[in-house]
Every structure is written in C-alpha cells, then in structure tokens.
Design a protein around this motif. Structure first.
Motif, PDB file in Angstrom:
ATOM      1  N   PHE A   1       0.813  -1.214   0.000  1.00  0.00           N
ATOM      2  CA  PHE A   1       0.000   0.000   0.000  1.00  0.00           C
ATOM      3  C   PHE A   1       0.849   1.268   0.000  1.00  0.00           C
ATOM      4  O   PHE A   1       0.319   2.376  -0.084  1.00  0.00           O
ATOM      5  N   GLY A   2       2.171   1.120   0.133  1.00  0.00           N
ATOM      6  CA  GLY A   2       3.057   2.273   0.034  1.00  0.00           C
ATOM      7  C   GLY A   2       3.474   2.901   1.344  1.00  0.00           C
ATOM      8  O   GLY A   2       3.956   4.040   1.354  1.00  0.00           O
ATOM      9  N   PHE A   3       3.351   2.164   2.459  1.00  0.00           N
ATOM     10  CA  PHE A   3       3.693   2.755   3.758  1.00  0.00           C
ATOM     11  C   PHE A   3       5.166   2.573   4.131  1.00  0.00           C
ATOM     12  O   PHE A   3       5.640   3.187   5.091  1.00  0.00           O
ATOM     13  N   ALA A   4       5.895   1.753   3.416  1.00  0.00           N
ATOM     14  CA  ALA A   4       7.342   1.590   3.605  1.00  0.00           C
ATOM     15  C   ALA A   4       7.717   1.345   5.058  1.00  0.00           C
ATOM     16  O   ALA A   4       8.404   2.141   5.697  1.00  0.00           O
ATOM     17  N   VAL A   5       7.261   0.219   5.606  1.00  0.00           N
ATOM     18  CA  VAL A   5       7.531  -0.106   6.998  1.00  0.00           C
ATOM     19  C   VAL A   5       8.595  -1.194   7.090  1.00  0.00           C
ATOM     20  O   VAL A   5       8.777  -1.996   6.180  1.00  0.00           O
ATOM     21  N   GLU A   6       9.288  -1.194   8.219  1.00  0.00           N
ATOM     22  CA  GLU A   6      10.244  -2.258   8.535  1.00  0.00           C
ATOM     23  C   GLU A   6       9.533  -3.293   9.408  1.00  0.00           C
ATOM     24  O   GLU A   6       8.616  -2.965  10.166  1.00  0.00           O
ATOM     25  N   THR A   7       9.984  -4.527   9.331  1.00  0.00           N
ATOM     26  CA  THR A   7       9.347  -5.605  10.092  1.00  0.00           C
ATOM     27  C   THR A   7       9.315  -5.306  11.581  1.00  0.00           C
ATOM     28  O   THR A   7       8.311  -5.559  12.266  1.00  0.00           O
ATOM     29  N   ASN A   8      10.415  -4.737  12.111  1.00  0.00           N
ATOM     30  CA  ASN A   8      10.466  -4.470  13.553  1.00  0.00           C
ATOM     31  C   ASN A   8       9.542  -3.337  13.986  1.00  0.00           C
ATOM     32  O   ASN A   8       9.336  -3.130  15.181  1.00  0.00           O
ATOM     33  N   GLU A   9       8.965  -2.589  13.034  1.00  0.00           N
ATOM     34  CA  GLU A   9       8.049  -1.511  13.384  1.00  0.00           C
ATOM     35  C   GLU A   9       6.616  -2.005  13.586  1.00  0.00           C
ATOM     36  O   GLU A   9       5.782  -1.250  14.073  1.00  0.00           O
ATOM     37  N   VAL A  10       6.339  -3.228  13.196  1.00  0.00           N
ATOM     38  CA  VAL A  10       4.997  -3.785  13.312  1.00  0.00           C
ATOM     39  C   VAL A  10       4.940  -4.690  14.536  1.00  0.00           C
ATOM     40  O   VAL A  10       5.725  -5.634  14.669  1.00  0.00           O
ATOM     41  N   ILE A  11       4.015  -4.397  15.442  1.00  0.00           N
ATOM     42  CA  ILE A  11       3.880  -5.135  16.693  1.00  0.00           C
ATOM     43  C   ILE A  11       2.572  -5.922  16.656  1.00  0.00           C
ATOM     44  O   ILE A  11       1.501  -5.338  16.468  1.00  0.00           O
ATOM     45  N   THR A  12       2.665  -7.240  16.828  1.00  0.00           N
ATOM     46  CA  THR A  12       1.488  -8.102  16.751  1.00  0.00           C
ATOM     47  C   THR A  12       1.324  -8.919  18.033  1.00  0.00           C
ATOM     48  O   THR A  12       2.300  -9.182  18.748  1.00  0.00           O
TER      49      THR A  12
END
Length: 257
Positions: free
Chosen positions: A58-69
C-alpha cells in the motif's frame, strides 16, 4: 512531552483493500519529522509477514520491527513459561508460532479463527481448558470492519464464550494489554508517557492505551468507529479526529509544544 506514535493499522491506515485518504501522506510527514512510529494490530487472521507485505504494497514503507502483533507477544510468553500452544486460530497464522518449543504442556491460544470457529475446534479448546490449560487470547475485540464494509464478529465473542464454559479468565496479550503497549514503547526506547496512540477502537486502542499509561490518545472516525464511541468507554480519548491525517496534525502540534 509526547515524542512517539503508536498507530493502529486496519481502520486507521486502510479499510480492506482501500487505503484511507491521506494515510500515506500522514506517515510520510511523521518520517520527515523523524517521529518514531510503531504500527500496532490485533489482526490475527494473517501472519506478521503478510501484514508487513500488505503495508508495503500500500506504500507505507515499513520495517518488520516496526509492526507489533499479539502473536510475537504470545510466543514470548509460551517460551518463557514453558508451554506449547493448542492453537485455535486461522491456519494462515500458524507460521507466527514456528519459534515456539514443542512438546511442553499445552496452553490454549485463541485468535480470530473466522470460519474455523466451529463446534469441534471450540470444544477441543474447551476440553483442554477444563483440564487446567492456561488460556491466552491474542485479542478480544468485539467487532471489526469486514471487507464488505460491514461490521463482523471478532474473536472476543468466542473468547468470552470459552471463559464462560470453562469458568476461567483469558490472559489477553494484544491490545488492550498493558504489556503489549509497553513493549511497543520500549521498542522505540520511550516511556509510554511520551507516546501518543492513534486508533479507531475506543475501547481497546484508546481506553486501553490510557490505562496502560500512554501520554495522549486520538480516536479517529474511520474503520470500526461508530457515532458516540468517544463517550462509551473510560478513559475517553484525549482528542477525536476525522481521520489519520487530522490525527497526525494534532499529534505534531502536541509534539511541538
């Protein structure tokens, strides 16, 4: 002074397959101003890998470590406490639990299993709970905004049904768990008091973050938001915004003070 942002994902950045207007630009503004961000989700129908891929698609350019699940928090709990999971969840999520040691005593782990919440699977989880297995809920949200634009049942109804039947209380490891919010702030090397939470869920995103110790919260009128939600739960949001773009503007004003 709040200097970090926690952003809910579904309902705040996108609905289904549609990016919410102004969402990408809002994240870009945060990046340009060097504001640390973590993306928090209670979504448990798809693994973290696919959540990250979707955000980047979607174009948000996130790093894996920035996503908390919730899955990663649950894996940590299982390994630290010496349990292996009995998973009642969507099969797509199973890969998130590959790091958990097998062969230990069982803990029941419930996510949003969707169509896999059938009697056989629910009853198998109940029987383990009835024999004393710990009960972990990835999340206990009431509803979510489905791909058809309507509200659908989330995992909370099934979590509470199992609690009722087995006469036990689930430990929730996603939002609104204090541990979950604190882990997100810790990953930015910030105290929760210096963080602003932006979400569309007045109960789990907003009241949950404030109870956990977040500095401020902003409820957006997108996603699962329904009129009057800001008055339904306590503590109420610090601010209410029409969407993520307006919310980020408000956050940046607070950060500048």
């Amino acid at each position: 002074m709040a200097i970090g942002l926690l952003l809910d994902i579904s309902g705040v950045l996108y609905n289904g397959t549609q990016v919410i207007s102004g969402a990408k630009e809002a994240v870009v503004r945060c990046r340009a101003n060097e504001i640390p961000i973590r993306f928090l989700t209670n979504t448990t129908r798809r693994p973290k890998r696919l959540i990250v891929e979707r955000l980047n698609h979607f174009g948000f350019a996130v790093e894996t470590n920035e996503v908390i699940t919730p899955s990663q928090a649950t894996c940590d709990w299982l390994n630290e406490n010496g349990y292996s999971p009995h998973l009642l969840e969507h099969p797509d999520l199973t890969e998130d639990f590959d790091s958990v040691v097998s062969g230990n005593p069982i803990a029941v782990v419930v996510g949003d299993a969707g169509p896999f919440f059938d009697f056989e699977n629910l009853n198998a989880a109940f029987r383990d709970l009835n024999q004393g297995a710990p009960f972990l809920a990835l999340a206990a949200n009431r509803v979510f905004r489905d791909v058809d634009g309507e509200l659908s049942l989330d995992a909370g109804a099934f979590v509470h049904g199992l609690e009722y039947a087995a006469q036990v209380e689930a430990q929730v490891l996603g939002k609104p768990s204090t541990t979950f919010f604190r882990a997100a702030a810790d990953s930015m090397k910030l105290p929760l008091a210096e963080v602003i939470m932006i979400g569309d869920d007045a109960e789990n995103d907003i009241a949950g973050a404030l109870k956990a110790g977040a500095g401020k919260t902003i409820l957006v009128r997108t996603g699962k938001y329904r009129a009057g939600e800001e008055k339904r739960y306590s503590p109420p949001p610090s601010f209410v915004a029409d969407d993520i773009s307006e919310a980020v503007d408000l956050a940046m004003q607070m950060i500048a003070q």
